[in-house]
Write an enzyme that holds these catalytic residues in place. Sequence first.
Site, short mmCIF file in Angstrom:
data_model
loop_
_atom_site.label_atom_id
_atom_site.label_comp_id
_atom_site.label_asym_id
_atom_site.label_seq_id
_atom_site.Cartn_x
_atom_site.Cartn_y
_atom_site.Cartn_z
CD GLU A 1 31.54 38.20 42.03
OE1 GLU A 1 30.47 38.75 42.38
OE2 GLU A 1 32.60 38.32 42.66
CE1 TYR B 1 32.53 33.93 42.59
CE2 TYR B 1 30.30 34.12 41.71
CZ TYR B 1 31.26 34.48 42.64
OH TYR B 1 30.95 35.38 43.64
CG ASP C 1 36.44 33.54 43.29
OD1 ASP C 1 36.90 32.82 44.20
OD2 ASP C 1 35.77 34.57 43.50
CG ASN D 1 34.52 32.13 46.65
OD1 ASN D 1 35.11 33.01 47.29
ND2 ASN D 1 33.62 32.41 45.73
CG ASP E 1 37.03 42.16 44.91
OD1 ASP E 1 36.95 41.72 43.75
OD2 ASP E 1 36.17 41.89 45.79
CG HIS E 2 39.11 38.30 42.88
ND1 HIS E 2 39.18 37.02 43.38
CD2 HIS E 2 37.91 38.78 43.29
CE1 HIS E 2 38.08 36.74 44.06
NE2 HIS E 2 37.28 37.80 44.01
#
Length: 280
Positions: free
Chosen positions: A39, A113, A153, A155, A270-271
């Site tokens: 991101e 990602y 990430d 997810n 936020d990670h």
Amino acid sequence: MSRTLRIATVNVNGIRAATRKGLNAWLDAADVDILTLQEVRGEREHLDAALPGWHILEDRALQKGRAGVAVASRLEPTAWRLELGDDSVESNGRWLEADFEIDGSTLTVVSAYVFTGEADTPKQEQKWAFLDAMSVRLPELAADGALAVVTGDLNVGHRELDIKNWKGNVKKAGFLPRERAYFDRWLTPSGEPVDCADGTTGSGLGWVDVGRRFHGDVPGPYTWWSQRGQAFDNDTGWRIDYQLATPPLAERVSAYRVDRHASYAERWTDHAPVVVDYAF
């Protein structure tokens, strides 16, 4: 004499915002050799400004301000690849492979990602296609005892230990049984049969979840927390950021940690970064 190669991965939730909020202070202290980012949501100039002096590879999403992955390194990469799957797989800004020559061996580092997805919508169809393409690519990366690591990430929380509130998320993207089944297959020893979370059976691909092997069967440690409520303060998190290694590379792991921010106010994303030391 052995040396330690430190690889870190983090979803920065926008490279410009992360830089303003404290990315570089963490990076100065972390002593990282290879850094994979997800991101990025920026242009090459923003990466150059954030990481002066680093070798930088990037892949931007087709839609400006979305997704974006990068590999930054103190070592100069020898090769890189961007494609995952065929034209039906939307991988722009989501998959970047970089090769490095270390002590006569080739190490492949992937910044990935995976789509967030949304159950029973076209967004989830994109995620299924991406996970299918990963299932094809992972055996290729691991062939002939190769040293490779897929970071980023992804997810998906693989097991109940990976999500604090797993009971409330079993029908939501990120913890769907079918999503978890991919990880069941990826992380079972190569060729061994596996009963998957969605009730199917499969054959293991032999990759190793470095974080789970290092920490054992404990909750987390989590790597992402919702911005809502008191999720961070209460550690109501998800472990969705991984380093998945081929068995020969997993045997070289000497340390693993999640650099959780000291407080909500000090977060620059936020990670949390996932940092692993590999011995060469």
